[in-house]
Design an enzyme around this catalytic site. Sequence first.
Site, PDB file in Angstrom:
ATOM      1  N   ARG A  75      -7.232  -7.821   5.666  1.00 32.65           N
ATOM      2  CA  ARG A  75      -7.063  -7.841   4.211  1.00 32.65           C
ATOM      3  C   ARG A  75      -7.112  -9.298   3.746  1.00 32.65           C
ATOM      4  NH1 ARG A  75      -1.498  -5.237   2.778  1.00 32.65           N
ATOM      5  NH2 ARG A  75      -2.522  -3.249   3.141  1.00 32.65           N
ATOM      6  N   ARG A 144       2.965 -11.349  -0.780  1.00 32.12           N
ATOM      7  CA  ARG A 144       1.611 -10.808  -0.603  1.00 32.12           C
ATOM      8  C   ARG A 144       0.672 -11.319  -1.708  1.00 32.12           C
ATOM      9  NH1 ARG A 144       1.754  -6.018   2.460  1.00 32.12           N
ATOM     10  NH2 ARG A 144       3.333  -6.253   4.070  1.00 32.12           N
ATOM     11  N   LYS A 208       8.210  -7.250   3.025  1.00 31.11           N
ATOM     12  CA  LYS A 208       7.155  -7.740   2.138  1.00 31.11           C
ATOM     13  C   LYS A 208       7.726  -8.066   0.754  1.00 31.11           C
ATOM     14  CE  LYS A 208       5.062  -3.676   2.665  1.00 31.11           C
ATOM     15  NZ  LYS A 208       4.227  -2.483   2.532  1.00 31.11           N
ATOM     16  N   LYS A 210       6.286  -8.803  -3.384  1.00 33.95           N
ATOM     17  CA  LYS A 210       5.086  -8.697  -4.212  1.00 33.95           C
ATOM     18  C   LYS A 210       5.320  -9.245  -5.614  1.00 33.95           C
ATOM     19  CE  LYS A 210       3.269  -4.787  -1.636  1.00 33.95           C
ATOM     20  NZ  LYS A 210       2.806  -3.391  -1.651  1.00 33.95           N
ATOM     21  N   CYS A 431      -4.900   6.297  -2.153  1.00 39.08           N
ATOM     22  CA  CYS A 431      -4.740   5.279  -1.109  1.00 39.08           C
ATOM     23  C   CYS A 431      -5.732   5.583   0.013  1.00 39.08           C
ATOM     24  CB  CYS A 431      -3.321   5.290  -0.584  1.00 39.08           C
ATOM     25  SG  CYS A 431      -2.971   6.744   0.416  1.00 39.08           S
ATOM     26  N   CYS A 437      -5.107   4.904   8.409  1.00 45.00           N
ATOM     27  CA  CYS A 437      -3.697   4.575   8.183  1.00 45.00           C
ATOM     28  C   CYS A 437      -2.812   5.328   9.171  1.00 45.00           C
ATOM     29  CB  CYS A 437      -3.270   4.930   6.759  1.00 45.00           C
ATOM     30  SG  CYS A 437      -1.538   4.510   6.509  1.00 45.00           S
ATOM     31  N   CYS A 476       1.127   9.706   2.091  1.00 43.33           N
ATOM     32  CA  CYS A 476       2.529   9.713   2.538  1.00 43.33           C
ATOM     33  C   CYS A 476       3.369   9.136   1.414  1.00 43.33           C
ATOM     34  CB  CYS A 476       2.679   8.924   3.843  1.00 43.33           C
ATOM     35  SG  CYS A 476       2.878   7.150   3.618  1.00 43.33           S
ATOM     36  N   CYS A 480       1.249   3.661  -1.777  1.00 43.12           N
ATOM     37  CA  CYS A 480       0.260   2.581  -1.901  1.00 43.12           C
ATOM     38  C   CYS A 480      -0.633   2.705  -3.134  1.00 43.12           C
ATOM     39  CB  CYS A 480      -0.595   2.503  -0.643  1.00 43.12           C
ATOM     40  SG  CYS A 480       0.387   2.128   0.819  1.00 43.12           S
TER      41      CYS A 480
HETATM   42 FE1  SRM Z   1       0.423  -0.112   1.225  1.00 40.85          FE
HETATM   43  C1  SRM Z   1       1.704   0.242   4.287  1.00 40.85           C
HETATM   44  C2  SRM Z   1      -2.627   0.403   2.446  1.00 40.85           C
HETATM   45  C3  SRM Z   1      -0.826  -1.178  -1.691  1.00 40.85           C
HETATM   46  C4  SRM Z   1       3.470   0.350  -0.274  1.00 40.85           C
HETATM   47  N1  SRM Z   1      -0.284   0.196   3.090  1.00 40.85           N
HETATM   48  C5  SRM Z   1       0.437   0.251   4.243  1.00 40.85           C
HETATM   49  C6  SRM Z   1      -0.501   0.265   5.452  1.00 40.85           C
HETATM   50  C7  SRM Z   1      -0.732  -1.158   5.866  1.00 40.85           C
HETATM   51  C8  SRM Z   1      -0.041   1.145   6.631  1.00 40.85           C
HETATM   52  C9  SRM Z   1       0.723   0.450   7.727  1.00 40.85           C
HETATM   53  O1  SRM Z   1       1.789  -0.121   7.467  1.00 40.85           O
HETATM   54  O2  SRM Z   1       0.254   0.484   8.857  1.00 40.85           O
HETATM   55  C10 SRM Z   1      -1.757   0.881   4.791  1.00 40.85           C
HETATM   56  C11 SRM Z   1      -3.079   0.547   5.463  1.00 40.85           C
HETATM   57  C12 SRM Z   1      -4.053   1.684   5.301  1.00 40.85           C
HETATM   58  C13 SRM Z   1      -5.403   1.361   5.779  1.00 40.85           C
HETATM   59  O3  SRM Z   1      -5.857   1.978   6.755  1.00 40.85           O
HETATM   60  O4  SRM Z   1      -6.059   0.515   5.175  1.00 40.85           O
HETATM   61  C14 SRM Z   1      -1.578   0.450   3.360  1.00 40.85           C
HETATM   62  N2  SRM Z   1      -1.370  -0.442   0.571  1.00 40.85           N
HETATM   63  C15 SRM Z   1      -2.520  -0.076   1.177  1.00 40.85           C
HETATM   64  C16 SRM Z   1      -3.710  -0.252   0.263  1.00 40.85           C
HETATM   65  C17 SRM Z   1      -4.985  -0.664   0.969  1.00 40.85           C
HETATM   66  C18 SRM Z   1      -3.926   1.052  -0.517  1.00 40.85           C
HETATM   67  C19 SRM Z   1      -5.237   1.176  -1.242  1.00 40.85           C
HETATM   68  O5  SRM Z   1      -5.890   2.187  -0.989  1.00 40.85           O
HETATM   69  O6  SRM Z   1      -5.591   0.315  -2.030  1.00 40.85           O
HETATM   70  C20 SRM Z   1      -3.138  -1.298  -0.702  1.00 40.85           C
HETATM   71  C21 SRM Z   1      -3.361  -2.709  -0.238  1.00 40.85           C
HETATM   72  C22 SRM Z   1      -2.750  -3.693  -1.182  1.00 40.85           C
HETATM   73  C23 SRM Z   1      -3.067  -5.121  -0.880  1.00 40.85           C
HETATM   74  O7  SRM Z   1      -4.221  -5.497  -1.055  1.00 40.85           O
HETATM   75  O8  SRM Z   1      -2.154  -5.865  -0.543  1.00 40.85           O
HETATM   76  C24 SRM Z   1      -1.661  -0.975  -0.625  1.00 40.85           C
HETATM   77  N3  SRM Z   1       1.221  -0.441  -0.600  1.00 40.85           N
HETATM   78  C25 SRM Z   1       0.503  -0.789  -1.704  1.00 40.85           C
HETATM   79  C26 SRM Z   1       1.295  -0.630  -2.884  1.00 40.85           C
HETATM   80  C27 SRM Z   1       0.815  -0.840  -4.311  1.00 40.85           C
HETATM   81  C28 SRM Z   1       1.130  -2.204  -4.828  1.00 40.85           C
HETATM   82  O9  SRM Z   1       1.547  -3.096  -4.081  1.00 40.85           O
HETATM   83  O10 SRM Z   1       0.949  -2.406  -6.018  1.00 40.85           O
HETATM   84  C29 SRM Z   1       2.531  -0.171  -2.467  1.00 40.85           C
HETATM   85  C30 SRM Z   1       3.698   0.246  -3.391  1.00 40.85           C
HETATM   86  C31 SRM Z   1       4.436  -0.901  -3.939  1.00 40.85           C
HETATM   87  C32 SRM Z   1       5.489  -1.334  -2.974  1.00 40.85           C
HETATM   88  O11 SRM Z   1       5.212  -2.199  -2.157  1.00 40.85           O
HETATM   89  O12 SRM Z   1       6.589  -0.777  -3.027  1.00 40.85           O
HETATM   90  C33 SRM Z   1       2.476  -0.074  -1.032  1.00 40.85           C
HETATM   91  N4  SRM Z   1       2.334   0.194   1.937  1.00 40.85           N
HETATM   92  C34 SRM Z   1       3.433   0.421   1.161  1.00 40.85           C
HETATM   93  C35 SRM Z   1       4.534   0.757   2.012  1.00 40.85           C
HETATM   94  C36 SRM Z   1       5.982   1.070   1.546  1.00 40.85           C
HETATM   95  C37 SRM Z   1       6.738  -0.193   1.476  1.00 40.85           C
HETATM   96  C38 SRM Z   1       8.166  -0.067   1.117  1.00 40.85           C
HETATM   97  O13 SRM Z   1       8.892  -1.022   1.374  1.00 40.85           O
HETATM   98  O14 SRM Z   1       8.599   0.907   0.572  1.00 40.85           O
HETATM   99  C39 SRM Z   1       4.040   0.736   3.330  1.00 40.85           C
HETATM  100  C40 SRM Z   1       4.816   1.027   4.614  1.00 40.85           C
HETATM  101  C41 SRM Z   1       5.582  -0.131   5.116  1.00 40.85           C
HETATM  102  O15 SRM Z   1       5.473  -1.258   4.648  1.00 40.85           O
HETATM  103  O16 SRM Z   1       6.342   0.110   6.044  1.00 40.85           O
HETATM  104  C42 SRM Z   1       2.655   0.383   3.240  1.00 40.85           C
HETATM  105 FE1  SF4 Z   2      -1.070   4.971   4.379  1.00 41.38          FE
HETATM  106 FE2  SF4 Z   2       0.924   6.123   3.094  1.00 41.38          FE
HETATM  107 FE3  SF4 Z   2      -0.066   3.827   2.192  1.00 41.38          FE
HETATM  108 FE4  SF4 Z   2      -1.478   6.011   1.957  1.00 41.38          FE
HETATM  109  S1  SF4 Z   2       0.508   5.647   0.981  1.00 41.38           S
HETATM  110  S2  SF4 Z   2      -2.239   4.055   2.738  1.00 41.38           S
HETATM  111  S3  SF4 Z   2      -0.947   7.146   3.773  1.00 41.38           S
HETATM  112  S4  SF4 Z   2       0.987   4.102   4.097  1.00 41.38           S
END
Ligand code: SRM
Ligand code: SF4
Length: 555
Positions: A75, A144, A208, A210, A431, A437, A476, A480
């Site tokens: 990324r 991030r 993380k 943000k 997502c 993922c 899930c 995201c």
């Molecule tokens: Fe996310 C984890 C994809 C935005 C909340 N996210 C992941 C992972 C890295 C899975 C992992 O931990 O192994 C996913 C990778 C999937 C893949 O195969 O690519 C993933 N997140 C994404 C992306 C690519 C979704 C998308 O389709 O666009 C976004 C990448 C953002 C970036 O460029 O940095 C993405 N993730 C978000 C957002 C939206 C935002 O930031 O505005 C959130 C919700 C906001 C937040 O952070 O609360 C988000 N991602 C999470 C979480 C839950 C975190 C938490 O503390 O609650 C995880 C799981 C974790 O961190 O354990 C996670």
């Molecule tokens: Fe993966 Fe869950 Fe984030 Fe979708 S919402 S990319 S399934 S961690």
Amino acid sequence: MSEKNNLSSTEHIKMKSDGLRGTLKESLKDEITGAIREDDRALVKFHGMYQQDDRDRREERSAKKLEWLYSFMLRLRIPGGFISAEQWEALHHIAGEHTTGVIKITTRQTVQLHGILKSHVKPTIQAFNTAKLDSISACGDVNRNVICAAHPKFSPLHEEIYNYSHKLSQLAKPKTKAYYEVWLDEKPLANKTEEEDPLYQDRYLPRKFKIGIAIPPTNDVDVFANDCGLIAIEENNKLVGFNILAGGGMGATHGNAATYPRLGTVLGFVPAGEKVYKAVYEMITVQRDYGNRSDRKLSRLKYTLDNMGVEAFVAELEKRCGFALEPERPYKFTGRTDLYGWHKNHEGKWYYTAFIENGRVHDDEQLPLKTAFLEIALTRKTNFRFTCNQNLIIADVSEEDKNQIHGILDKYGIISLTEKATPLRKESIACVAFNTCPLALAEAQRYLPGLISKIELQLEKYRLQDDNISIRMTGCPNGCARPYAAEIAFIGTSYGHYNLQIGGDRAGTRLNKLYKESLNEDAILQELDGLFKKYSENRNAEETFGDFAMRMNWV
Ligand code: SRM
Ligand code: SF4
């Protein structure tokens, strides 16, 4: 202060990592496996990567007694989401040479590339480095990608906000030179004190972090979903400062009531300039020192804020800043939609926002998106801008070049794609989920487009086809695609099953709530049909689906 005696395993990995170096070099050299060592999997995130495997092929690989098909997702760190035509060209070729080829625009205004085999990781990072792009701290327990309102030059304010996103990204970038040593083969530092990091120290953050910057009335960045949000306040066409908010976050865990999505709380106002950087920096230090370091499920700033209480949090923040926050200033958000199509800015430059379904830029027979954008990049007459709605803006086009760029967009079907996609489809976000993922319980970006086609038919039936109801799907509950801030959300519970949540608002200022649990497609469509029927028959003029759902007390 945070739990000192019961640190999570990730805390130990960070502390003994020698500035995030760990044994990454050794892991890379090991040709027996496509994976890296376990501790390095946590560290590689700080360098912008995740180790993944192709989940579609797990069974087949296991049957053949082969290890899973490991690869890496990378990324980029692109604050404000802006890249030049030269950089797009590089991105195109790097995606083709080292990855699945798909350029995935993320919900945080940057891009991800999937399927990078271990032996290709260094060449990929080196190629990006040549293009002046990096992936430093795009993931990991650090700040991030800093996101900000798109359309950089739509008004002078947008340009200023963009500059803030860059400076904040720089301010919160880890000082370790590990990235340069491990991936770019730079010589180790002779004097390690050069990389001492007063912000992150040796444990980095508990989780993380943000940052998002919005310019009302558009909330295209979903500012309330960020740990730290800045809402630009304009007076007499001048940026006077920001309302600063804390504690946004979407993630939750099924069955763990202690976890929850939360919208950020506005703490007060900070005047433009140095105080903004100080306030954000110190918010990070408060989270560093007070965040939960034993249970990673409860370690985001939202939990720190709720544990401390807003008053105590603000008091601690003000103490560290050495100044008080001013009372919040009035603002109003009205929507989050990208400005599709051509728009001219105050300087006479043109911007075309192309609809990219779920942010997936690739070539298929009907829609050769990658070919089109490469051709545009090769004209060297535009820049590129990613949006937090996973779309792409062809930016900074001068009046005399507009026809040429329009011609290319038209030739490859992008004009027609953007114009013909329904408001519902254009508003939808999914997502990544399967096949990469590791946390996905259900499909998202591979499934939502088909489901939208079925929902479009329902909307037509009730003459709601012009309604841009926001629908978001995640595989899930991690959130995201920021589903909890949508009018309708599908949150994966198991393969083919989703919680149906309703009642968010269009501007992202209200969370939705659980309506029905774990529905399959038939049940989803049946429920929606009933809801749309009532909405079409009983809504007030201008009332949105989310507002109607709340008025009806459906949740
Ligand atoms: Fe996310 C984890 C994809 C935005 C909340 N996210 C992941 C992972 C890295 C899975 C992992 O931990 O192994 C996913 C990778 C999937 C893949 O195969 O690519 C993933 N997140 C994404 C992306 C690519 C979704 C998308 O389709 O666009 C976004 C990448 C953002 C970036 O460029 O940095 C993405 N993730 C978000 C957002 C939206 C935002 O930031 O505005 C959130 C919700 C906001 C937040 O952070 O609360 C988000 N991602 C999470 C979480 C839950 C975190 C938490 O503390 O609650 C995880 C799981 C974790 O961190 O354990 C996670
Ligand atoms: Fe993966 Fe869950 Fe984030 Fe979708 S919402 S990319 S399934 S961690």
